[in-house]
Design an enzyme around this catalytic site. Structure first.
Site, mmCIF file in Angstrom:
data_model
loop_
_atom_site.group_PDB
_atom_site.id
_atom_site.type_symbol
_atom_site.label_atom_id
_atom_site.label_comp_id
_atom_site.label_asym_id
_atom_site.label_seq_id
_atom_site.Cartn_x
_atom_site.Cartn_y
_atom_site.Cartn_z
ATOM 1 N N HIS A 102 0.620 -1.116 0.237
ATOM 2 C CA HIS A 102 0.182 -0.291 0.290
ATOM 3 C C HIS A 102 0.887 1.419 -0.143
ATOM 4 O O HIS A 102 0.124 2.616 -0.275
ATOM 5 C CB HIS A 102 -0.861 0.081 1.277
ATOM 6 C CG HIS A 102 -2.012 -0.806 1.117
ATOM 7 N ND1 HIS A 102 -2.854 -0.905 1.685
ATOM 8 C CD2 HIS A 102 -2.366 -1.825 -0.600
ATOM 9 C CE1 HIS A 102 -3.517 -1.804 1.638
ATOM 10 N NE2 HIS A 102 -3.417 -2.129 0.518
ATOM 11 N N CYS A 113 3.520 15.717 -12.228
ATOM 12 C CA CYS A 113 4.976 15.213 -13.148
ATOM 13 C C CYS A 113 4.907 13.771 -13.072
ATOM 14 O O CYS A 113 6.181 12.884 -13.081
ATOM 15 C CB CYS A 113 5.665 15.752 -12.969
ATOM 16 S SG CYS A 113 6.701 16.005 -11.542
ATOM 17 N N SER A 171 -7.287 -7.525 9.374
ATOM 18 C CA SER A 171 -8.752 -7.223 9.448
ATOM 19 C C SER A 171 -9.385 -7.989 7.872
ATOM 20 O O SER A 171 -10.309 -8.164 8.040
ATOM 21 C CB SER A 171 -9.889 -5.807 9.798
ATOM 22 O OG SER A 171 -9.105 -5.238 8.113
HETATM 23 P P1 OAD Z 1 -7.759 -2.763 10.415
HETATM 24 O O1 OAD Z 1 -7.721 -1.386 11.219
HETATM 25 O O2 OAD Z 1 -8.503 -2.589 9.409
HETATM 26 O O3 OAD Z 1 -7.620 -4.373 11.568
HETATM 27 C C1 OAD Z 1 -6.630 -4.673 11.973
HETATM 28 C C2 OAD Z 1 -6.966 -5.748 13.082
HETATM 29 O O4 OAD Z 1 -5.818 -5.553 14.145
HETATM 30 C C3 OAD Z 1 -7.192 -5.793 13.955
HETATM 31 O O5 OAD Z 1 -8.457 -7.710 13.087
HETATM 32 C C4 OAD Z 1 -7.846 -6.405 15.029
HETATM 33 O O6 OAD Z 1 -8.344 -7.224 15.821
HETATM 34 C C5 OAD Z 1 -5.972 -6.526 14.925
HETATM 35 N N1 OAD Z 1 -5.509 -5.957 16.507
HETATM 36 C C6 OAD Z 1 -5.975 -4.858 16.592
HETATM 37 N N2 OAD Z 1 -4.467 -4.914 17.663
HETATM 38 C C7 OAD Z 1 -3.170 -6.050 17.987
HETATM 39 C C8 OAD Z 1 -2.559 -6.867 18.338
HETATM 40 N N3 OAD Z 1 -2.056 -5.758 19.116
HETATM 41 N N4 OAD Z 1 -2.041 -7.766 17.844
HETATM 42 C C9 OAD Z 1 -2.454 -8.213 17.027
HETATM 43 N N5 OAD Z 1 -3.647 -8.234 16.142
HETATM 44 C C10 OAD Z 1 -3.996 -6.963 16.714
HETATM 45 O O7 OAD Z 1 -6.157 -2.683 9.649
HETATM 46 P P2 OAD Z 1 -5.735 -3.278 7.912
HETATM 47 O O8 OAD Z 1 -6.600 -4.973 8.464
HETATM 48 O O9 OAD Z 1 -4.372 -3.026 7.671
HETATM 49 O O10 OAD Z 1 -5.643 0.810 3.762
HETATM 50 O O11 OAD Z 1 -6.877 -2.046 7.160
HETATM 51 C C11 OAD Z 1 -6.471 -3.112 6.135
HETATM 52 C C12 OAD Z 1 -6.141 -1.562 5.817
HETATM 53 O O12 OAD Z 1 -7.449 -0.445 5.146
HETATM 54 C C13 OAD Z 1 -4.580 -0.783 5.413
HETATM 55 O O13 OAD Z 1 -3.534 -0.999 5.036
HETATM 56 C C14 OAD Z 1 -5.276 1.198 5.013
HETATM 57 C C15 OAD Z 1 -6.701 1.049 5.676
HETATM 58 O O14 OAD Z 1 -7.262 1.866 4.167
HETATM 59 C C16 OAD Z 1 -4.915 2.197 3.182
HETATM 60 O O15 OAD Z 1 -4.523 2.770 3.206
HETATM 61 C C17 OAD Z 1 -4.714 1.338 1.153
HETATM 62 ZN ZN ZN Z 2 6.172 17.525 -10.268
#
Ligand code: OAD
Ligand code: ZN
Length: 222
Positions: A102, A113, A171
């Site tokens: 990402h 540009c 998640s």
């Molecule tokens: P989320 O915020 O959707 O999910 C975070 C996950 O981490 C959840 O399933 C929580 O249960 C888990 N969690 C929280 N604390 C934890 C811990 N200490 N140990 C283990 N697990 C834990 O984040 P992502 O799945 O990364 O995209 O979200 C995916 C994408 O959505 C991101 O990359 C971002 C967002 O929009 C972009 O920026 C393009």
């Molecule tokens: Zn530029």
């Protein structure tokens, strides 16, 4: 071996997750900030959000989960880490074979540009400009935007041939990355996850270890 990480692996470093209970930033949801539409409508607001994140990340450290993955990489002949995080903490911890699918919030790109730069400033100002005069934006993938085609292709290839996939702190709700674990599973890989709660993956994979990434990952690697 393949490892996929999400915001949960950085949570114990002090970075709020996207879909956690506290909300992300000043009561905005990620959909109000991380989209091309939000940037077009209000670039100052989106930059204020990314400046806040840059500032936060500059003050915190990678945690034992990031560090354990470096040890894992060093002890295996064929290891790839694919992260959805844009915080750069895996790189800072020392992971080498790393795909930042990402993007990375320490990189910016010109919306005119398309030149990319690394800029480690903790405050980019509200309307940072490229040398060409175009408006700079964070070099991250926003909702509604395509992932880098080559990086996604490599990720899919690795998922299809890995023996073991470990999914940590995501998640599994944002496509196309959310589909990658089942790609590995359907090709016969052993798929495990570490998460503090159930995810859409939980019922469909080999094992879920419920707990915090920073506690479980080092134990597992050991
Ligand atoms: P989320 O915020 O959707 O999910 C975070 C996950 O981490 C959840 O399933 C929580 O249960 C888990 N969690 C929280 N604390 C934890 C811990 N200490 N140990 C283990 N697990 C834990 O984040 P992502 O799945 O990364 O995209 O979200 C995916 C994408 O959505 C991101 O990359 C971002 C967002 O929009 C972009 O920026 C393009
Ligand atoms: Zn530029």
């Amino acid at each position: 071996m393949m490892v996929i990480t999400g915001a949960g692996i950085s949570a114990e470093s002090g970075i709020p997750t996207f879909r956690g209970q506290d909300g992300l930033w000043q009561n905005y949801s990620v959909m109000d900030l991380a989209t091309p539409q939000a940037f077009a409508a209000n670039p100052e607001l989106v930059w204020a959000f990314y400046n806040w994140r840059r500032n936060l990340i500059s003050q915190i450290k990678e945690n034992p989960a990031h560090q354990a993955l470096v040890i894992l990489e060093e002890s295996l002949p064929d290891f790839t880490l694919v992260t959805q995080n844009v915080d750069g903490l895996h790189q800072r911890a020392g992971s080498k074979n790393l795909i930042e699918i990402h993007g990375n919030l320490w990189r910016v790109k010109c919306s005119k540009c398309h030149q990319r730069y690394i800029d480690m400033s903790v405050d980019m100002g509200t309307l940072p400009l490229c040398k060409c005069g175009g408006l700079l934006r964070p070099d991250v993938v926003w909702f509604g935007e395509n992932l880098d085609h080559q990086l996604l292709q490599r990720t899919e290839e690795i998922a299809q041939k890995c023996d073991v996939l470990l999914v940590i702190g995501t998640s599994c709700s944002v496509y196309p990355m959310a589909a990658i674990p089942m790609l590995a599973k359907n090709r016969g890989a052993f798929v495990a996850e570490i998460n503090i709660e159930e995810t859409p993956l939980t019922a469909n994979i080999d094992i879920t270890i419920t707990g915090k990434a920073g506690e479980i990952t080092p134990l597992l690697v050991k």
